[in-house]
Motif scaffolding. Sequence first.
Motif, PDB file in Angstrom:
ATOM      1  N   ASN A 197      -2.932   1.591  -1.173  1.00 25.25           N
ATOM      2  CA  ASN A 197      -3.720   1.451  -2.387  1.00 25.25           C
ATOM      3  C   ASN A 197      -5.166   1.261  -1.960  1.00 25.25           C
ATOM      4  N   SER A 198      -5.978   0.626  -2.738  1.00 25.29           N
ATOM      5  CA  SER A 198      -7.398   0.579  -2.417  1.00 25.29           C
ATOM      6  C   SER A 198      -7.701  -0.105  -1.092  1.00 25.29           C
ATOM      7  N   ASP A 199      -6.977  -1.167  -0.752  1.00 24.29           N
ATOM      8  CA  ASP A 199      -7.297  -1.906   0.471  1.00 24.29           C
ATOM      9  C   ASP A 199      -6.072  -2.415   1.222  1.00 24.29           C
ATOM     10  N   GLU A 200      -4.891  -1.817   0.929  1.00 26.99           N
ATOM     11  CA  GLU A 200      -3.658  -2.277   1.573  1.00 26.99           C
ATOM     12  C   GLU A 200      -2.827  -1.090   2.045  1.00 26.99           C
ATOM     13  N   LEU A 201      -2.184  -1.267   3.172  1.00 27.27           N
ATOM     14  CA  LEU A 201      -1.140  -0.367   3.642  1.00 27.27           C
ATOM     15  C   LEU A 201       0.187  -1.049   3.368  1.00 27.27           C
ATOM     16  N   ILE A 202       1.091  -0.337   2.735  1.00 31.59           N
ATOM     17  CA  ILE A 202       2.369  -0.924   2.333  1.00 31.59           C
ATOM     18  C   ILE A 202       3.487  -0.169   3.028  1.00 31.59           C
ATOM     19  N   LEU A 203       4.307  -0.879   3.786  1.00 29.88           N
ATOM     20  CA  LEU A 203       5.439  -0.310   4.519  1.00 29.88           C
ATOM     21  C   LEU A 203       6.727  -0.897   3.983  1.00 29.88           C
ATOM     22  N   MET A 204       7.736  -0.038   3.794  1.00 35.00           N
ATOM     23  CA  MET A 204       9.031  -0.465   3.266  1.00 35.00           C
ATOM     24  C   MET A 204      10.150   0.208   4.030  1.00 35.00           C
ATOM     25  N   PRO A 205      11.286  -0.465   4.212  1.00 35.37           N
ATOM     26  CA  PRO A 205      12.440   0.228   4.791  1.00 35.37           C
ATOM     27  C   PRO A 205      12.862   1.362   3.860  1.00 35.37           C
ATOM     28  N   LEU A 206      13.307   2.461   4.424  1.00 30.78           N
ATOM     29  CA  LEU A 206      13.743   3.580   3.601  1.00 30.78           C
ATOM     30  C   LEU A 206      14.852   3.130   2.659  1.00 30.78           C
ATOM     31  N   GLY A 207      14.688   3.429   1.389  1.00 30.41           N
ATOM     32  CA  GLY A 207      15.702   3.102   0.402  1.00 30.41           C
ATOM     33  C   GLY A 207      15.541   1.735  -0.221  1.00 30.41           C
ATOM     34  N   LYS A 208      14.448   1.014   0.102  1.00 24.99           N
ATOM     35  CA  LYS A 208      14.261  -0.325  -0.462  1.00 24.99           C
ATOM     36  C   LYS A 208      12.833  -0.475  -1.007  1.00 24.99           C
ATOM     37  N   PRO A 209      12.534   0.241  -2.087  1.00 33.56           N
ATOM     38  CA  PRO A 209      11.178   0.183  -2.659  1.00 33.56           C
ATOM     39  C   PRO A 209      11.007  -1.013  -3.594  1.00 33.56           C
ATOM     40  N   PHE A 210      11.194  -2.180  -3.039  1.00 30.66           N
ATOM     41  CA  PHE A 210      11.102  -3.380  -3.849  1.00 30.66           C
ATOM     42  C   PHE A 210      10.060  -4.309  -3.244  1.00 30.66           C
ATOM     43  N   GLU A 211       9.400  -5.068  -4.112  1.00 32.15           N
ATOM     44  CA  GLU A 211       8.295  -5.899  -3.638  1.00 32.15           C
ATOM     45  C   GLU A 211       8.744  -6.889  -2.581  1.00 32.15           C
ATOM     46  N   GLU A 212       9.951  -7.408  -2.725  1.00 34.14           N
ATOM     47  CA  GLU A 212      10.424  -8.401  -1.751  1.00 34.14           C
ATOM     48  C   GLU A 212      10.710  -7.792  -0.383  1.00 34.14           C
ATOM     49  N   ASP A 213      10.850  -6.463  -0.334  1.00 38.80           N
ATOM     50  CA  ASP A 213      11.127  -5.796   0.944  1.00 38.80           C
ATOM     51  C   ASP A 213       9.876  -5.165   1.549  1.00 38.80           C
ATOM     52  N   ALA A 214       8.769  -5.222   0.839  1.00 37.95           N
ATOM     53  CA  ALA A 214       7.561  -4.529   1.282  1.00 37.95           C
ATOM     54  C   ALA A 214       6.758  -5.392   2.258  1.00 37.95           C
TER      55      ALA A 214
END
Length: 377
Positions: free
Chosen positions: A102-119
């Motif tokens: 997004n504007s100032d963050e890189l967000i990485l998530m395990p494949l198949g878990k697009p949830f905030e608690e997993d990001a």
Amino acid sequence: MKSATRFPILLIFICIVCFFSCSTFETPREEVPVFWKQSLSFQEGLTHAKEINGKLYAASKTRIYSEATLFGINKYYDLSPFLPNNFSYRLPISDQIMATINSDELILMPLGKPFEEDALIIKMKYLDPLFIGFTQIYFRYGDQIGIDPNGHVLVPYDSPKSPGVSKYTPNFLWLKTAVINGKVEILEQKLIKEEFFNDWAIIWGFKVFENFMRVTISNKTFDFDQNGNMELRFESYTKSLQVGNDIITFASAGFETFPLMVYKSDLLGKKPELIGTYNSDQVSKEDRRRIGYYFDNISSINDTIVLIEEESIFRLSMNDQAIKLFPLDNVGLIGTYLTSISLLDNSTVFVTTGCEALGNNCSGGFYKPLDKFFTPK
């Protein structure tokens, strides 16, 4: 005697003529084109797709499809909650992790878990206090975030050398990641802040290979190895692809300039060997335009180089005398806008389609048997 002899001969001649006149001969028939068939498994435009370890992965503007099929219902992971409103690049495809910015963050998530608690959310200003923003790749159907098969992540961003002092070469964040106990973890990280330009530079191309990532910045091309080392590879604009066990690179001073040089290297991309130099009398102006187009439109299908352009597909033929593009049959693709092409299971060619076509054909993808793919148009 002479009249008696002539009659049987004349009769035989007439019979032969009648036989050939009345007999039907099967004339050679042109091969009936095999239509590209629409995959009903994708109900939206796709930006690209690739086969990883025998499984199909695809991406749309906001979704990742993992272990997809062309013939059934596909599950997808919606990443729109993690995307900015002006999102204009394609999501990276990986069989391990998902990534957005997004504007100032890189967000990485395990494949198949697009949830905030997993990001895993990486605030760039914590890594580089001078961070201004992520560098926008010029054309949205190129990569903005690189993820290689070993979980290395590469992201370009902008920051000055120091407050008030401009820096022209984009910086890069390089990460070595792994998914451990269902969470993305950073094993190593590096900020790459080389400077190669003394004026504003644009990233034209970003391509991920198995052993390195290749980025074209302005009129220079750089490789990033598996340890995050940045090395100048070509002092030219390039377009590269893997063909068999070689990396083939088309290089020139600009998008449509001559001479056009072709290099071959091993799968590490190092020590490129010049295998051909072509001038304007060896490549047509239109073919040169297609090869030079800044969209990453070049791929290899069954060790043959192909290019896509809007609804068309071309086979590239190259020898030491000339380069020429030959259009392939595209019955079924009329009105589409091709965004990628790949080979699945060594038997099926799959093209993804976007939503730029005038007919608004956003069906996602079409497929065709490999043995019918190279049929000329």
